[in-house]
Design an enzyme around this catalytic site. Structure first.
Site, mmCIF file in Angstrom:
data_model
loop_
_atom_site.group_PDB
_atom_site.id
_atom_site.type_symbol
_atom_site.label_atom_id
_atom_site.label_comp_id
_atom_site.label_asym_id
_atom_site.label_seq_id
_atom_site.Cartn_x
_atom_site.Cartn_y
_atom_site.Cartn_z
ATOM 1 N N THR A 275 2.774 8.241 -4.366
ATOM 2 C CA THR A 275 3.190 9.223 -5.574
ATOM 3 C C THR A 275 2.598 10.399 -5.432
ATOM 4 O OG1 THR A 275 3.160 7.255 -6.670
ATOM 5 C CG2 THR A 275 3.107 9.172 -8.304
ATOM 6 N N ASP B 81 -35.192 32.326 13.243
ATOM 7 C CA ASP B 81 -35.886 31.237 12.385
ATOM 8 C C ASP B 81 -37.116 31.242 11.947
ATOM 9 O OD1 ASP B 81 -35.698 28.726 11.114
ATOM 10 O OD2 ASP B 81 -35.642 27.677 12.861
ATOM 11 N N HIS C 183 0.830 -1.152 -0.086
ATOM 12 C CA HIS C 183 0.023 0.049 0.000
ATOM 13 C C HIS C 183 1.097 1.188 -0.106
ATOM 14 C CE1 HIS C 183 -2.829 3.059 1.527
ATOM 15 N NE2 HIS C 183 -3.817 2.059 1.146
ATOM 16 N N GLY C 184 0.368 2.333 -0.425
ATOM 17 C CA GLY C 184 1.355 3.672 -0.219
ATOM 18 C C GLY C 184 1.335 3.995 1.257
#
Ligand code: SPV
Ligand code: MG
Length: 433
Positions: free
Chosen positions: A124, A206, A91-92
């Protein structure tokens, strides 16, 4: 050399240089099996799939050097590791930090059972990879994609949870906040654009005073920086002749659902209950509004959810149930039942009795007053959407007020500094794209 096996798992619809780097590295180590996350698992990773599972598997099967493609039905690797017993899981190395770390720890523990090895391949950071990632997120934020997400999430998860947002910044909190509870990664599924908090942020009451143009501006601020589905608080929906336009505008903006409440006249916030004068619409009147809204909508995805104020206005359970059935009959795609009691009993009773007659129409609740009830308990009673309607605003306001008071008291800002976000963090909070 004995033949080695390698396992990698991807959570993507599009392959870029970063994924290819992992696959190429895996090929150097042995025979490559790729896991593809199911839709449900991808959603937990905050990646809503654009392609279906079969298409994602076919995409992986075509990659040079991939020998086998399997389904991974959890974000955690342990079950697939136990079954496949790969020599390596790759895995990265971005999973060394943040919430992904929990996934790495889980894989490492599963590998330790037979001395398998984890490979943290350098992540990357190329422009191409970033560009593809960004394009994917942008695609997810587009109206035609986002609009159907709420229906899809209810179908995939049974019960979803939404948090109030009223700005780009609160939208980012809803989008990005993830916690790991020791077993699973958890995050909000959807966002609620509350009339209370949208009005409060503008310093207004409101009472449907903040007009739709302004409310739509809030939606745009949120959609620009997020991808999660939006549930819009439409107050009473206004006049039926106006509501039909609102429905189409919301669809165009990519909103998944509007909730309208069965009140007429000057609307006040429900949490006032009967302390202020508030009038409930007639069943016929509100059914006509729902039916007109349904008739005017252009897409099949959009949901009109009818909110019943009978318990708030002390009209009783039978009235609430009668209205629920009538509103579903008029075309409502969901029912919201509200209460301002601390005890969730009346809400749970409503859900149980509604579910006896109707097993499929989604039920929405807003546990602001009955806040001791858990999401799991609500799910057991058939609730499909839990909305945390105002907690972000209510936590931010006292913090800001205290800071203002302390600066006034000390005639400088040093005393408040310890509880502030560091300058470096605030200036880098928003990613530049
Ligand atoms: C809102 O958040 O604006 C709501 C929910 O409508 S409540 O304030 O509980 O009425
Ligand atoms: Mg409201």
């Amino acid at each position: 050399m004995p033949h080695k096996t390698v396992y990698a798992c991807f959570c993507t619809d599009v392959l870029h240089e970063g994924h290819m780097n992992i696959i190429n590295k895996a090929r150097e180590l042995g025979d490559v099996t790729v896991g593809v996350l199911t839709d449900e698992a991808m959603v937990q990773m905050d990646r809503f799939p654009v392609l279906g599972l079969e298409d994602r598997m076919a995409m992986m099967a075509e990659v040079d050097g991939v020998s086998r493609v399997v389904v991974q039905d959890s974000i955690f690797y342990d079950r697939n590791i136990a079954e496949l017993r790969p020599d390596y899981v790759i895995h990265g190395d971005n999973w060394l930090q943040g919430p992904l770390r929990a996934i790495r720890d889980n894989a490492e523990e599963a590998l330790a059972a037979y001395s398998g090895q984890i490979i943290d391949a350098p992540y990357t950071h190329s422009e191409e990879a970033q560009h593809v990632d960004r394009r994917m997120r942008e695609q997810l934020s587009m109206p035609e994609h986002r609009r159907h997400l709420l229906r899809k999430l209810i179908e995939l998860r049974g019960t979803v949870k939404a948090i109030e947002v009223h700005s780009g910044l609160t939208g980012l909190i809803a989008e990005k906040t993830v916690v790991f509870d020791g077993e699973k990664l958890d995050q909000f599924d959807a966002m609620w654009i509350s009339s209370l908090c949208d009005s409060t942020a503008k310093g207004k009451p409101d009472i449907e005073l903040v007009d739709m143009t302004s409310r739509f501006r809030t939606i745009s601020d949120v959609t620009e920086v997020t991808t999660k589905p939006i549930i819009f608080d439409g107050d009473t929906g206004g006049k039926t002749e106006h509501f039909v336009y609102t429905v189409r505008s919301l669809e165009r903006l990519g909103v998944s659902a509007v909730i309208i409440e069965d009140k007429v006249g000057l609307k006040k916030n429900s949490l006032f209950g009967t302390e202020v004068a508030q009038m409930q619409d007639s069943i016929e009147g509100f059914c006509a509004k729902i039916a007109a809204g349904k008739k005017s909508q252009v897409t099949d995805d959009f949901m009109i959810i009818a909110r019943i104020e009978s318990l708030i206005l002390e009209q009783g359970m039978e009235d609430a149930l009668e209205r629920a059935a009538a509103y579903v009959g008029a075309g409502a795609d969901g029912i919201m039942i509200h209460s301002r009691k601390k005890d969730p009993a009346e809400i749970l009773e409503f859900c149980d009795r509604f579910r006896e007659a109707d097993q499929s129409t989604p039920i929405v609740v807003v546990p602001s007053s009955f806040n001791s009830v858990t999401e799991d308990e609500l799910a057991e009673h058939g609730v499909n959407v839990v909305i945390y309607a105002n907690q972000l605003t209510r936590s931010a306001f006292p913090a800001m007020e205290q800071t203002a008071k302390d600066i006034l008291t000390h005639h400088r800002a040093k005393e408040v500094d310890d509880r502030l976000m560091p300058i470096k963090d605030i200036i880098t909070l928003i990613d530049e794209i």
